[in-house]
Design an enzyme around this catalytic site. Structure first.
Site, mmCIF file in Angstrom:
data_model
loop_
_atom_site.group_PDB
_atom_site.id
_atom_site.type_symbol
_atom_site.label_atom_id
_atom_site.label_comp_id
_atom_site.label_asym_id
_atom_site.label_seq_id
_atom_site.Cartn_x
_atom_site.Cartn_y
_atom_site.Cartn_z
ATOM 1 N N GLU A 110 -4.063 34.785 -12.810
ATOM 2 C CA GLU A 110 -4.530 35.520 -13.979
ATOM 3 C C GLU A 110 -5.405 34.587 -14.821
ATOM 4 O OE1 GLU A 110 -1.636 36.624 -17.004
ATOM 5 O OE2 GLU A 110 -2.558 38.604 -17.108
ATOM 6 N N CYS A 158 -3.616 41.990 -20.322
ATOM 7 C CA CYS A 158 -2.744 41.771 -19.155
ATOM 8 C C CYS A 158 -3.031 42.789 -18.052
ATOM 9 C CB CYS A 158 -1.287 41.779 -19.550
ATOM 10 S SG CYS A 158 -0.878 43.096 -20.677
ATOM 11 N N LYS A 209 8.495 38.095 -33.671
ATOM 12 C CA LYS A 209 7.746 36.834 -33.707
ATOM 13 C C LYS A 209 6.340 37.028 -33.149
ATOM 14 C CE LYS A 209 7.112 33.309 -31.095
ATOM 15 N NZ LYS A 209 5.697 33.041 -31.440
ATOM 16 N N GLU A 241 7.132 42.442 -20.353
ATOM 17 C CA GLU A 241 5.790 42.915 -19.961
ATOM 18 C C GLU A 241 4.950 41.658 -19.792
ATOM 19 O OE1 GLU A 241 2.250 43.449 -19.999
ATOM 20 O OE2 GLU A 241 2.284 44.474 -21.943
HETATM 21 P P1 ADP Z 1 0.114 33.138 -23.395
HETATM 22 O O1 ADP Z 1 0.109 32.213 -22.215
HETATM 23 O O2 ADP Z 1 -0.587 34.404 -23.170
HETATM 24 O O3 ADP Z 1 -0.161 32.473 -24.692
HETATM 25 P P2 ADP Z 1 2.912 32.975 -23.806
HETATM 26 O O4 ADP Z 1 3.880 33.592 -22.863
HETATM 27 O O5 ADP Z 1 2.829 31.493 -23.861
HETATM 28 O O6 ADP Z 1 1.558 33.674 -23.497
HETATM 29 O O7 ADP Z 1 3.177 33.482 -25.284
HETATM 30 C C1 ADP Z 1 3.576 34.777 -25.616
HETATM 31 C C2 ADP Z 1 4.568 34.703 -26.749
HETATM 32 O O8 ADP Z 1 5.738 34.020 -26.317
HETATM 33 C C3 ADP Z 1 4.073 33.934 -27.964
HETATM 34 O O9 ADP Z 1 4.549 34.586 -29.135
HETATM 35 C C4 ADP Z 1 4.717 32.584 -27.788
HETATM 36 O O10 ADP Z 1 4.887 31.866 -28.992
HETATM 37 C C5 ADP Z 1 6.065 32.962 -27.212
HETATM 38 N N1 ADP Z 1 6.751 31.923 -26.449
HETATM 39 C C6 ADP Z 1 6.208 30.852 -25.795
HETATM 40 N N2 ADP Z 1 7.171 30.116 -25.196
HETATM 41 C C7 ADP Z 1 8.360 30.722 -25.469
HETATM 42 C C8 ADP Z 1 9.738 30.462 -25.130
HETATM 43 N N3 ADP Z 1 10.069 29.438 -24.374
HETATM 44 N N4 ADP Z 1 10.685 31.322 -25.565
HETATM 45 C C9 ADP Z 1 10.349 32.382 -26.310
HETATM 46 N N5 ADP Z 1 9.081 32.692 -26.671
HETATM 47 C C10 ADP Z 1 8.096 31.874 -26.273
#
Ligand code: ADP
Length: 510
Positions: free
Chosen positions: A420, A323, A215, A289
């Protein structure tokens, strides 16, 4: 319209057809028309609409939901992308499970390796197009997409292709144990290195005999979908890799799917913790990560000009959307004034603007949401009493941009020293002794990376032994290579990706 017959003239009919083919997109409460492709993007083939990649085919989402992906440098939509719901994720996992059982897990390592080599070569062949799409969808400067992201993505496939038929020799000290694949892996990646993260995750999983549902992040899905086209061209057996686009909800369906054997996640610490809770007790394997707040430590005996370049690369590379960015500078007190004067001059030289211009050093911030976060944290630095230094470069009128920035006079308690920011904002602190530098570097919950700048080799080894960071660079920063493991301590996650260490996350030994 012709008055006599009530029929459309050919020209009016054509205009209406074109209008109908250029559907308007709704995104973030606004309605958009599709943007024409800029000249620099000649030869780039972007579809107006992308479906999900499931079982080797592009299929319309059962959810019937779609969203637009936006060019952050122009605020205009590039394409419409499917939003995978629970039924779509289920179909993707089923396809991956079938491919695992019937085909991929039975293939010899040498055969798997051939597919990976083929994918690597196709990435090289299509490097220009991939780099342009990466830059348009994510905002990073084209010179970085061209020189870092795309070549490294190919390198990850090449490197792991070489391991595919040598896995029995990959785990010395555990002789006699045959590494077995895990099954279906769910891989969730962020928006800062979209193609590279896809390669980083897919290549080891496939080399070890697993199948995948990947994804991409919601703001940068396009290069993963371009990669899907490459996988088809490489004739990778259907279902070995499936790509589901969508946001957090789609990711959560993948995390919770009972037939997924392993989750590999790169993203925020906040979501990483949610995922850790979600898989607890399920028997799923997990690697995370997550975030970082790396200390880049400069001693008085360092080559200062070289260190300034390393600091610039450490924090302004990819707009600081990294990161492992060197977002905290710890500089030995005696050289602080000289170094900061040089840094202030150097950030004035950085060219901020159109990411597609090959002279651009700092491109667009990935999204409006991220820009708001960077602005808010920068304001907190001012409010908490740190001194702001910002490049006076003009910013484009449209698009999400933020000038290269650093703060001096920062205290460890300031938010800009602890949180961050994920943007081009550096927090500068000073130290007098190596002990003080270590103490300050290690005092956060993060532990992903660090940098040490000194003329003395012994000092480098002394520091790296005591720094609680998964990656420590010496007299360089932000250097990546598929042969070296990457990963964190503490709230920066666990597990390693890359190198022989990274293979372990994708096999069962015994
Ligand atoms: P950032 O804050 O850097 O955008 P996120 O952790 O929100 O990082 O997003 C990283 C990835 O995790 C994206 O592909 C996002 O769609 C996905 N993501 C966000 N929330 C969830 C969740 N609850 N479960 C699984 N994947 C998620």
């Amino acid at each position: 319209m012709s008055k006599a017959t009530g029929e459309l003239s050919p020209a009016a009919a054509a205009a209406r057809r074109i209008a109908a083919e250029r559907p308007r997109l709704e995104f973030g409460g606004a309605v958009w028309d599709y943007a024409p492709a800029p000249e620099a993007t000649d030869h780039v083939r972007l579809a107006r609409r992308y479906d999900l990649f499931v079982g080797g085919e592009f299929v319309a989402p059962r959810s019937k939901r779609r969203f637009a992906t936006i060019n952050p440098a122009t605020e205009e939509p590039l394409a419409e992308v499917a939003e995978a719901g629970a039924a779509d994720v289920d179909a993707a996992v089923e396809a991956a499970e079938r491919a695992y059982r019937r085909h991929w897990s039975r293939l010899s390592g040498a055969e798997r390796g051939k597919y990976l080599y083929r994918i690597a070569r196709l990435i090289q062949e299509k490097a220009r197009e991939l780099a342009i799409v990466e830059t348009m969808d994510g905002g990073k400067p084209i010179k970085e997409a061209r020189d870092v992201d795309v070549p490294l993505a190919a390198a990850h496939f090449f490197y792991h292709a070489g391991w595919a038929d040598k896995l029995e020799y990959a785990f010395p000290g555990r002789a006699g144990r045959t590494p077995r694949p895990l099954g279906v892996c769910g891989q969730i990646i962020p928006w800062n290195f979209p193609l590279l993260m896809a390669a980083w995750k897919l290549a080891p999983a496939l080399a070890c005999g697993n199948t995948v549902v990947l994804k991409p992040a919601e703001t940068t899905p396009l290069t993963a979908l371009k990669l899907a086209e490459i996988l088809r061209e490489a004739e990778l057996p259907p279902g070995v890799v499936n790509i589901v686009t969508g946001a957090g909800e789609t990711g959560a369906h993948l995390v919770n799917h009972p037939k997924v054997a392993k989750i590999a996640f790169t993203g925020s610490t906040e979501v990483g913790k949610l995922i850790q809770r979600a898989v607890a007790g399920s028997g799923k394997r997990l690697t995370l990560e997550l975030g970082g707040k790396a200390a880049n430590i400069v001693f008085a005996d360092a080559a200062i000009d070289q260190a300034v370049e390393g600091i610039v690369n450490g924090i302004y590379f990819n707009q600081g959307h990294v990161c492992c960015a060197g977002s905290r500078l710890l500089v030995e007190e005696g050289i602080a004034d000289e170094l900061l004067a040089k840094l202030a001059w150097r950030i004035e030289q950085l060219r901020v603007g159109d990411p597609l211009d090959k002279n651009t050093d700092v491109g667009a911030i990935n999204s409006k949401q991220q820009l708001d976060k960077i602005r808010e944290l920068t304001q907190s630095g001012v409010d908490e009493g740190a001194t702001l230094h910002q490049s006076s470069c003009p910013l484009p009128a449209k698009g999400y941009f933020f000038p290269p920035t650093f703060f001096s006079g920062v205290a460890q308690s300031h938010r800009i020293a602890r949180e961050e920011i994920f943007g081009p904002v550096l927090a500068v602190m000073t130290f007098r002794t190596p002990d003080e530098a270590i103490e300050k570097a290690n005092n956060l919950a993060y532990g992903l990376s660090a940098g040490v700048w000194t003329d003395k080799g012994a000092k480098i080894f002394a520091m790296t032994r005591r720094l609680r960071a998964g990656v420590v660079w010496a007299n360089t920063f932000n250097k990546f290579d598929p042969t070296s493991p990457f990963g964190g301590y503490k709230e920066s996650g666990f597990g390693r990706e890359g190198g022989v260490h990274g293979l372990e996350a994708y096999v069962e030994l015994g």
